[in-house]
Design an enzyme around this catalytic site. Structure first.
Site, PDB file in Angstrom:
ATOM      1  N   HIS A  65     159.420  94.278  -2.298  1.00  0.00           N
ATOM      2  CA  HIS A  65     159.283  93.465  -1.090  1.00  0.00           C
ATOM      3  C   HIS A  65     158.160  92.447  -1.228  1.00  0.00           C
ATOM      4  CE1 HIS A  65     161.997  96.343   0.637  1.00  0.00           C
ATOM      5  NE2 HIS A  65     161.128  97.334   0.529  1.00  0.00           N
TER       6      HIS A  65
ATOM      7  N   HIS B 277     165.981  97.034   2.745  1.00  0.00           N
ATOM      8  CA  HIS B 277     166.456  97.765   1.571  1.00  0.00           C
ATOM      9  C   HIS B 277     167.964  97.607   1.397  1.00  0.00           C
ATOM     10  CE1 HIS B 277     162.922  99.978   3.155  1.00  0.00           C
ATOM     11  NE2 HIS B 277     162.566  99.946   1.892  1.00  0.00           N
TER      12      HIS B 277
END
Length: 333
Positions: free
Chosen positions: A57, A219
């Site tokens: 991320h 995700h």
């Protein structure tokens, strides 16, 4: 699959080593267990801020370690929560005697592992508080959460709470500021393509060339609906409507508007999305007082973006404007 890696098993270690090499004097990296800490930690008498989560991320969270933001970040494997041991080590490393705040995205693994680390730190007489970020309005529960997911609003919590800690607020006050941001921020994302986790080597989910997923998680968790591709303005309308209705935001509000790229979306497209989001807000009598546009909470190479809106008051605006110096966010210093 084409990725700029050497070995899927060493992606996180090599990336973190690269962060250390790129930013000497700003942060340091510990490898056993692995965590990233600001170079001047611990700051005596200052509340320490620790966050973390699965890698993939970036720049969240390691890119936000530094003056005016996080004191430490703990990276897990790609899309996987870090274990309690490195979280505890990071907590110990930033403890300057004023307590430590854990900022945790609402994913089950993150919540449980940060909770365990907090218990272990408390046994060492380190006072720890936790704020669970849950800004995603897309779905109530997902594959990885009980309740709403923590997504791009996490950056705003980390920045504003970090500024409060930097100015010398005590643990109660820093925690209250973080909770205030979380209570007033809402987000939603969209995916055009799926990310590819290095050790898997295949897309995380199947999506057609002419399809998009509204309300996707960072995700690749399913969102609200899968629909045919639409023009950018129509997609922004689909995302912004639920955000504004949820708090709700209303005529006369001042807000920070944050359009975040998921890793594979060109900046030119993010500005197109930002343009329409700002038009919609202005049309509703909402003033866009502060802005942030770019790739800050990504999902590897996913094409897509998220919209985050934070309701501002004078205190939050002052703390947002306060100086910050990290690898990914810096101004005023």
């Amino acid at each position: 699959m084409k990725k700029l890696i050497n070995n899927p098993r060493t992606v996180v270690e090599e990336a973190v080593s690269g962060i250390a090499a790129a930013h000497p004097g700003l942060l340091e990296v510990h490898t056993d267990p692995i965590f990233i800490v600001r170079a001047d930690a611990p700051k005596q008498g200052k509340v320490g801020l620790v966050s973390g989560g699965g890698s993939g991320h970036e720049p969240l969270h390691g890119g936000f370690v530094g003056y005016g933001m996080l004191d430490a970040a703990v990276p897990g494997a790609v899309f996987t929560s870090p274990t309690p041991d490195p979280i505890l080590a990071a907590t110990q490393a930033v403890n300057g005697g004023a307590g430590v705040l854990h900022i945790v995205k609402n994913y089950t693994g993150d919540v449980l592992n940060f909770e365990t680390a907090a218990d272990l730190a408390s046994a060492e007489d380190i006072e720890v508080r936790s704020v669970i970020v849950n800004d995603d309005v897309a779905v109530k529960d997902s594959l990885y959460t009980a309740g709403r997911r923590g997504v791009a609003g996490t950056v705003l919590v980390e920045k504003i709470a970090g500024a409060a800690a930097e100015r010398g607020d005590d643990l109660d006050a820093v925690t209250a500021v973080a909770e205030k941001v979380n209570a007033n921020v809402r987000s939603m994302g969209v995916a055009l393509t799926a990310p590819i986790v290095p050790h898997a080597g295949v897309p995380s989910f199947d999506i057609g060339e002419d399809e998009i997923e509204i309300g996707i998680g960072i995700h690749g968790e399913p969102g609200r609906e899968r629909i045919p591709m639409e023009p950018a303005d129509a997609i922004v309308d689909r995302m912004l409507g639920p955000i504004l209705e949820d708090l709700p935001f209303s005529d006369g509000d001042r807000v920070l508007l944050f359009v975040n790229g998921m890793g594979g979306t060109p900046l030119v497209e993010l500005y197109i999305a930002f343009r329409h989001a700002a038009e919609v807000l202005t049309g509703r009598g909402i003033t866009v007082d502060r802005t942030l546009i770019g790739n800050y909470v990504t999902s590897l190479e996913m094409q897509g973006f998220s919209i985050t809106v934070l309701k501002l008051d004078d205190e939050l605006t002052e703390l947002w404007d306060a100086p910050v110096q990290t690898a990914a966010l810096r101004w005023g210093r």
